[in-house]
Design an enzyme around this catalytic site. Structure first.
Site, mmCIF file in Angstrom:
data_model
loop_
_atom_site.group_PDB
_atom_site.id
_atom_site.type_symbol
_atom_site.label_atom_id
_atom_site.label_comp_id
_atom_site.label_asym_id
_atom_site.label_seq_id
_atom_site.Cartn_x
_atom_site.Cartn_y
_atom_site.Cartn_z
ATOM 1 N N HIS A 69 -48.900 58.517 34.491
ATOM 2 C CA HIS A 69 -50.210 57.979 34.861
ATOM 3 C C HIS A 69 -50.186 56.477 34.559
ATOM 4 O O HIS A 69 -49.476 56.046 33.640
ATOM 5 C CB HIS A 69 -51.246 58.684 33.979
ATOM 6 N N ASP A 116 -48.067 61.485 25.912
ATOM 7 C CA ASP A 116 -49.396 61.461 26.518
ATOM 8 C C ASP A 116 -49.770 62.911 26.837
ATOM 9 O O ASP A 116 -49.252 63.505 27.788
ATOM 10 C CB ASP A 116 -49.335 60.592 27.783
ATOM 11 N N GLN A 162 -53.019 65.793 29.964
ATOM 12 C CA GLN A 162 -53.051 66.952 30.864
ATOM 13 C C GLN A 162 -52.557 68.230 30.205
ATOM 14 O O GLN A 162 -52.689 69.307 30.775
ATOM 15 C CB GLN A 162 -52.204 66.672 32.118
ATOM 16 N N LYS A 205 -60.973 66.282 28.889
ATOM 17 C CA LYS A 205 -60.114 67.212 29.645
ATOM 18 C C LYS A 205 -60.149 68.603 29.011
ATOM 19 O O LYS A 205 -59.562 69.545 29.518
ATOM 20 C CB LYS A 205 -58.656 66.728 29.631
ATOM 21 N N CYS A 257 -53.949 57.888 40.169
ATOM 22 C CA CYS A 257 -53.530 56.905 39.141
ATOM 23 C C CYS A 257 -52.052 57.087 38.797
ATOM 24 O O CYS A 257 -51.661 56.921 37.628
ATOM 25 C CB CYS A 257 -54.379 56.986 37.881
HETATM 26 N N1 C6P Z 1 -56.206 61.445 34.477
HETATM 27 C C1 C6P Z 1 -56.805 62.427 36.601
HETATM 28 O O1 C6P Z 1 -57.596 62.658 37.523
HETATM 29 P P1 C6P Z 1 -58.556 58.729 30.146
HETATM 30 O O2 C6P Z 1 -59.089 58.148 31.423
HETATM 31 O O3 C6P Z 1 -58.244 57.667 29.139
HETATM 32 O O4 C6P Z 1 -59.381 59.842 29.602
HETATM 33 O O5 C6P Z 1 -57.159 59.438 30.533
HETATM 34 C C2 C6P Z 1 -56.173 58.711 31.217
HETATM 35 C C3 C6P Z 1 -55.022 59.590 31.533
HETATM 36 C C4 C6P Z 1 -53.810 59.388 30.891
HETATM 37 N N2 C6P Z 1 -52.742 60.183 31.104
HETATM 38 C C5 C6P Z 1 -52.801 61.224 31.936
HETATM 39 C C6 C6P Z 1 -51.603 62.110 32.088
HETATM 40 C C7 C6P Z 1 -53.997 61.485 32.620
HETATM 41 O O6 C6P Z 1 -54.041 62.524 33.458
HETATM 42 C C8 C6P Z 1 -55.118 60.652 32.449
HETATM 43 C C9 C6P Z 1 -56.380 60.869 33.224
HETATM 44 C C10 C6P Z 1 -57.318 61.776 35.335
HETATM 45 O O7 C6P Z 1 -55.634 62.735 36.689
HETATM 46 C C11 C6P Z 1 -58.240 60.635 35.631
HETATM 47 S S1 C6P Z 1 -57.426 59.260 36.342
#
Ligand code: C6P
Length: 404
Positions: A121, A198, A201, A224, A362
């Site tokens: 991401h 990270d 997910q 999430k 993203c």
């Molecule tokens: N992915 C998706 O629709 P935040 O925005 O900080 O809570 O998470 C960012 C983020 C970082 N790493 C991974 C693997 C992610 O999936 C995400 C967030 C969402 O896939 C929103 S872009």
């Protein structure tokens, strides 16, 4: 077995209609829905004990502080961190990664190497590129294959005594691939490199044990995992959190302040400047309690069933291609209909009450790898059903007819 009908009653939003149709919510990888048990905790906070924490002698402040710190303990237990002060409450995955990247600016030297994967991401790419610009460190990339898996032989070749840090996701948000993080961590440690995982997910589907993984940093977002937005966590091994400098300066993170010199608070407060998302932190703990009461093994088994069913049914549609076909994947299906833009499919599905995400998710480098503008992504949670997948199949068929 999960009692899905009972579970669905916990989520008020699942009762609503969108465009006159019952909502089918398949955008869980973007954000999960919130059960009444967590909504009640949020309402209780603002109705009964809203106050700033760690500061007041008054009852409300003490109650809020106790609940906030109790939530930190819940998070510690959930991830099996050794100490509760190794859990830093942040605004989410993005902030957690930026915190670590900013700290490494004082550790990395020119020509040091750091390793990312092709499956990341943007949150786990851009902060490290910014770090390389600051320090002169070099960013190396573990390549991926057509199935959407990491090329582990290439990873082994990239590792050397120049490698200082490796950062990969536990599960890919765009494809659902579960990465072999145990091996990634072990091999990085063999060359003396630290590892950040990270887990944004992964945490909705599995219960990571940070001590068993021996990971240096693990990050995730509450939203999430049935919690609210704007809150998340950074787990860091004590030795690393002690070594890294503070991320932001301000209230809460200090020991003594004078114009000559300021000394910093100990962990975890050193990394928690300013008034935090107090209600969010407390609700994060409540969300983990909710998920644990259901049980992560049951959740994973059921979601795997949904994944297998959804994959089989989608592949019955002629001209539909799935991206991300690893055997080791979670309940995320990214797909395209031949010759049709994913945005158009998503827009028509919304008219039928079906929420999916469309676009690059993203994760533009993945789309570049497949040479596509984006995908339609359906991501399933434990409160979804096979009947909802049937509605998606009918919707995709209709969209195909209308757009061909
Ligand atoms: N992915 C998706 O629709 P935040 O925005 O900080 O809570 O998470 C960012 C983020 C970082 N790493 C991974 C693997 C992610 O999936 C995400 C967030 C969402 O896939 C929103 S872009």
């Amino acid at each position: 077995m999960l009692d899905i009908n009972k579970i669905r009653k916990d989520f008020p939003i699942l009762q609503r209609k969108v465009n006159g149709k019952p909502l089918v919510y398949f955008d869980n990888a973007a954000t999960s829905q919130t059960p009444q048990q967590v909504i009640d905790v949020i309402v209780d906070y603002y109705s009964n004990y809203n106050a700033n924490i760690h500061r007041g002698v008054h009852t409300l402040s003490q109650e809020a502080t106790d609940k906030y710190e109790a939530a930190r303990n819940t998070i510690q237990k959930h991830f099996n961190a050794k100490h509760s002060y190794e859990i830093i409450l942040t605004a989410g995955t993005t902030e957690s990664i930026n915190l670590v990247a900013s700290g490494f600016a004082s550790i990395l030297k020119k020509e040091d190497e750091i390793i990312v994967s092709a499956l990341e991401h943007h949150s786990n790419i851009v902060p490290w590129q910014m770090l390389c610009e600051k320090t002169g460190a070099i960013l190396k990339v573990i390549p991926m294959n057509q199935e959407g898996e990491l090329e582990m032989d290439s990873y082994t070749e990239l590792l050397s005594d120049k490698t200082k840090l490796v950062f990969v996701n536990h599960i890919s948000n765009a494809l659902g691939t579960i990465n072999p993080i145990e091996l990634i961590i072990e091999q990085a440690h063999n060359v003396g490199a630290a590892v950040l995982i990270d887990g944004a997910q992964a945490c909705p589907h599995v219960k990571p044990d940070v001590q068993a993984l021996d990971v240096d940093f693990y990050v995730t977002s509450a939203h999430k995992i049935c919690g609210p937005t704007g809150v998340g966590m950074l787990y860091g091994k004590e030795e690393w959190l002690t070594k890294l400098p503070p991320y932001q300066g301000g209230g809460e993170m200090i020991d003594q302040v004078s114009f000559e010199k300021t000394t910093y608070a100990g962990l975890p407060h050193k990394f928690e400047a300013g008034t935090p998302n107090i209600c969010g932190g407390i609700a994060f703990g409540a969300a983990l309690d909710y998920m644990n009461a259901i049980g992560f093994d049951k959740i994973a088994n059921y979601e795997n069933e949904l994944l297998a069913y959804g994959t089989k049914r989608l592949l019955e549609i002629e001209g539909l291609k799935i991206y991300g076909t690893s055997k080791n994947k979670t309940s995320v299906i990214s797909f395209n209909l031949q010759g049709i833009h994913p945005y158009d499919v998503g827009t028509l599905l919304d008219k039928m009450g079906i929420a999916v995400r469309t676009g690059h998710h993203c994760a533009q480098p993945i789309m570049t790898f497949y040479n596509i503008p984006g995908t339609v992504r359906a991501s399933f949670a434990f409160y979804n059903t096979k009947e909802e997948i049937d509605a998606l199949i009918e919707g995709v068929k209709k969209a195909k007819m209308m757009l061909s």
